[in-house]
Design a protein around this motif. Sequence first.
Motif, PDB file in Angstrom:
ATOM      1  N   THR A  17       3.011  -7.112  33.251  1.00  0.00           N
ATOM      2  CA  THR A  17       1.602  -8.001  32.806  1.00  0.00           C
ATOM      3  C   THR A  17       2.519  -9.239  31.940  1.00  0.00           C
ATOM      4  O   THR A  17       2.830  -9.030  30.848  1.00  0.00           O
ATOM      5  N   GLU A  18       0.960  -9.726  31.257  1.00  0.00           N
ATOM      6  CA  GLU A  18       1.105 -10.880  30.232  1.00  0.00           C
ATOM      7  C   GLU A  18       1.952  -9.870  29.111  1.00  0.00           C
ATOM      8  O   GLU A  18       2.372 -10.416  28.005  1.00  0.00           O
ATOM      9  N   ASP A  19       1.167  -8.563  28.778  1.00  0.00           N
ATOM     10  CA  ASP A  19       1.546  -7.891  27.240  1.00  0.00           C
ATOM     11  C   ASP A  19       2.463  -6.930  27.997  1.00  0.00           C
ATOM     12  O   ASP A  19       2.695  -6.275  26.699  1.00  0.00           O
ATOM     13  N   ASP A  20       2.563  -7.267  28.779  1.00  0.00           N
ATOM     14  CA  ASP A  20       4.944  -5.847  29.038  1.00  0.00           C
ATOM     15  C   ASP A  20       5.525  -6.785  30.370  1.00  0.00           C
ATOM     16  O   ASP A  20       5.430  -6.252  31.146  1.00  0.00           O
ATOM     17  N   LEU A  21       6.335  -7.694  30.061  1.00  0.00           N
ATOM     18  CA  LEU A  21       6.712  -8.373  30.551  1.00  0.00           C
ATOM     19  C   LEU A  21       8.114  -8.419  30.636  1.00  0.00           C
ATOM     20  O   LEU A  21       9.025  -9.420  29.792  1.00  0.00           O
ATOM     21  N   TRP A  22       8.787  -8.158  31.756  1.00  0.00           N
ATOM     22  CA  TRP A  22       9.998  -8.155  31.774  1.00  0.00           C
ATOM     23  C   TRP A  22      10.658  -8.215  33.516  1.00  0.00           C
ATOM     24  O   TRP A  22       9.785  -8.512  34.165  1.00  0.00           O
ATOM     25  N   PHE A  23      12.186  -9.040  32.989  1.00  0.00           N
ATOM     26  CA  PHE A  23      12.498  -9.690  34.831  1.00  0.00           C
ATOM     27  C   PHE A  23      14.435  -9.872  34.635  1.00  0.00           C
ATOM     28  O   PHE A  23      14.258  -9.082  33.521  1.00  0.00           O
ATOM     29  N   VAL A  24      14.614 -10.126  35.092  1.00  0.00           N
ATOM     30  CA  VAL A  24      16.157  -9.653  35.993  1.00  0.00           C
ATOM     31  C   VAL A  24      16.797 -11.442  36.211  1.00  0.00           C
ATOM     32  O   VAL A  24      16.536 -12.023  37.183  1.00  0.00           O
ATOM     33  N   LYS A  25      17.948 -11.171  35.728  1.00  0.00           N
ATOM     34  CA  LYS A  25      18.576 -12.618  35.549  1.00  0.00           C
ATOM     35  C   LYS A  25      20.040 -12.099  35.676  1.00  0.00           C
ATOM     36  O   LYS A  25      20.533 -11.672  34.594  1.00  0.00           O
ATOM     37  N   ASP A  26      20.350 -12.566  36.316  1.00  0.00           N
ATOM     38  CA  ASP A  26      22.021 -12.134  36.803  1.00  0.00           C
ATOM     39  C   ASP A  26      22.376 -10.683  35.586  1.00  0.00           C
ATOM     40  O   ASP A  26      23.372 -10.160  35.584  1.00  0.00           O
ATOM     41  N   ARG A  27      21.203 -10.041  36.751  1.00  0.00           N
ATOM     42  CA  ARG A  27      21.780  -8.134  36.080  1.00  0.00           C
ATOM     43  C   ARG A  27      21.137  -7.953  35.202  1.00  0.00           C
ATOM     44  O   ARG A  27      22.070  -7.348  34.453  1.00  0.00           O
ATOM     45  N   LYS A  28      20.997  -8.904  34.004  1.00  0.00           N
ATOM     46  CA  LYS A  28      20.552  -8.352  32.982  1.00  0.00           C
ATOM     47  C   LYS A  28      18.895  -8.238  32.676  1.00  0.00           C
ATOM     48  O   LYS A  28      18.478  -9.381  33.331  1.00  0.00           O
ATOM     49  N   VAL A  29      18.852  -7.783  32.015  1.00  0.00           N
ATOM     50  CA  VAL A  29      16.646  -6.779  31.717  1.00  0.00           C
ATOM     51  C   VAL A  29      16.802  -8.118  30.716  1.00  0.00           C
ATOM     52  O   VAL A  29      17.625  -7.931  29.700  1.00  0.00           O
ATOM     53  N   TYR A  30      15.787  -9.005  30.386  1.00  0.00           N
ATOM     54  CA  TYR A  30      14.806  -9.098  29.562  1.00  0.00           C
ATOM     55  C   TYR A  30      13.820  -8.831  29.558  1.00  0.00           C
ATOM     56  O   TYR A  30      12.459  -8.973  30.101  1.00  0.00           O
ATOM     57  N   ASP A  31      12.773  -8.822  28.066  1.00  0.00           N
ATOM     58  CA  ASP A  31      11.903  -8.566  27.695  1.00  0.00           C
ATOM     59  C   ASP A  31      10.967  -9.994  27.612  1.00  0.00           C
ATOM     60  O   ASP A  31      11.565  -9.257  26.102  1.00  0.00           O
ATOM     61  N   ILE A  32      10.285 -10.660  28.316  1.00  0.00           N
ATOM     62  CA  ILE A  32      10.215 -11.765  27.569  1.00  0.00           C
ATOM     63  C   ILE A  32       8.676 -11.834  27.182  1.00  0.00           C
ATOM     64  O   ILE A  32       7.976 -12.632  26.899  1.00  0.00           O
ATOM     65  N   THR A  33       7.555 -10.750  26.740  1.00  0.00           N
ATOM     66  CA  THR A  33       6.673 -10.220  26.659  1.00  0.00           C
ATOM     67  C   THR A  33       6.109 -10.797  25.728  1.00  0.00           C
ATOM     68  O   THR A  33       5.219 -12.144  25.202  1.00  0.00           O
ATOM     69  N   LYS A  34       6.815 -11.422  24.657  1.00  0.00           N
ATOM     70  CA  LYS A  34       6.628 -12.230  23.314  1.00  0.00           C
ATOM     71  C   LYS A  34       7.314 -13.444  23.520  1.00  0.00           C
ATOM     72  O   LYS A  34       6.009 -14.508  22.485  1.00  0.00           O
ATOM     73  N   PHE A  35       7.434 -14.166  24.616  1.00  0.00           N
ATOM     74  CA  PHE A  35       7.254 -15.640  24.785  1.00  0.00           C
ATOM     75  C   PHE A  35       6.840 -15.865  25.905  1.00  0.00           C
ATOM     76  O   PHE A  35       6.426 -17.474  26.193  1.00  0.00           O
ATOM     77  N   VAL A  36       5.861 -14.994  26.225  1.00  0.00           N
ATOM     78  CA  VAL A  36       5.445 -15.368  27.620  1.00  0.00           C
ATOM     79  C   VAL A  36       3.844 -16.186  26.947  1.00  0.00           C
ATOM     80  O   VAL A  36       3.926 -17.152  28.142  1.00  0.00           O
ATOM     81  N   ASP A  37       3.287 -16.496  25.879  1.00  0.00           N
ATOM     82  CA  ASP A  37       2.744 -17.559  24.746  1.00  0.00           C
ATOM     83  C   ASP A  37       3.143 -18.492  25.242  1.00  0.00           C
ATOM     84  O   ASP A  37       2.408 -19.801  24.666  1.00  0.00           O
ATOM     85  N   GLN A  38       4.414 -18.861  24.719  1.00  0.00           N
ATOM     86  CA  GLN A  38       5.180 -20.087  24.533  1.00  0.00           C
ATOM     87  C   GLN A  38       6.281 -20.990  25.986  1.00  0.00           C
ATOM     88  O   GLN A  38       6.413 -22.117  25.574  1.00  0.00           O
ATOM     89  N   HIS A  39       5.546 -19.674  26.291  1.00  0.00           N
ATOM     90  CA  HIS A  39       6.327 -21.113  27.525  1.00  0.00           C
ATOM     91  C   HIS A  39       5.677 -22.239  27.910  1.00  0.00           C
ATOM     92  O   HIS A  39       4.744 -22.330  28.858  1.00  0.00           O
ATOM     93  N   PRO A  40       6.458 -23.127  28.560  1.00  0.00           N
ATOM     94  CA  PRO A  40       5.970 -24.326  29.024  1.00  0.00           C
ATOM     95  C   PRO A  40       5.263 -24.237  30.021  1.00  0.00           C
ATOM     96  O   PRO A  40       4.782 -25.153  30.526  1.00  0.00           O
ATOM     97  N   GLY A  41       5.709 -23.868  31.420  1.00  0.00           N
ATOM     98  CA  GLY A  41       5.316 -23.387  32.336  1.00  0.00           C
ATOM     99  C   GLY A  41       4.031 -22.643  32.377  1.00  0.00           C
ATOM    100  O   GLY A  41       3.600 -22.485  33.661  1.00  0.00           O
ATOM    101  N   GLY A  42       3.929 -21.976  31.485  1.00  0.00           N
ATOM    102  CA  GLY A  42       2.558 -20.410  31.423  1.00  0.00           C
ATOM    103  C   GLY A  42       3.044 -19.584  31.966  1.00  0.00           C
ATOM    104  O   GLY A  42       3.770 -19.262  32.125  1.00  0.00           O
ATOM    105  N   ALA A  43       1.999 -18.663  31.365  1.00  0.00           N
ATOM    106  CA  ALA A  43       2.233 -17.594  32.025  1.00  0.00           C
ATOM    107  C   ALA A  43       2.231 -17.259  33.355  1.00  0.00           C
ATOM    108  O   ALA A  43       3.300 -16.260  33.533  1.00  0.00           O
ATOM    109  N   ASP A  44       1.690 -17.596  33.837  1.00  0.00           N
ATOM    110  CA  ASP A  44       1.625 -17.407  35.715  1.00  0.00           C
ATOM    111  C   ASP A  44       2.522 -17.607  36.914  1.00  0.00           C
ATOM    112  O   ASP A  44       3.457 -17.084  37.086  1.00  0.00           O
TER     113      ASP A  44
END
Length: 118
Positions: A17-44
């Motif tokens: 969710t926007e309030d709790d968002l993790w994803f994987v890139k190159d087998r590394k896990v990132y918690d990007i929750t604090k970045f969602v509102d700043q992402h130039p491409g938007g939350a979607d």
Amino acid sequence: MTATTYIRLSEVEKHTTEDDLWFVKDRKVYDITKFVDQHPGGADTLLGVAGKDGTSDFDAVGHSDTAIEDLARYYIGDIHPDDADKVPEAVAKAANNYFGITVIMIVIAICAFFIFKP
């Protein structure tokens, strides 16, 4: 030197969710929750990779060097070794998509050659 934190894929899949968002890139896990509102491409855009491997999506966009460096701030751990074989599936699917697109482009080019040949 700190020990690597391993995160199970099943845990990553809970954070979608926007309030709790993790994803994987190159087998590394990132918690990007604090970045969602700043992402130039938007939350979607980020929600599209939430809770799963987003390596292909991230790489396909052509992020700037700064964006790649900034991503490191959100790193929280690596995919658990027992789950590592589950992550490349998304990469393999993306590779198949690129292959399919390449074949289509070649067919279009050949057709165009014969259609517009003087």
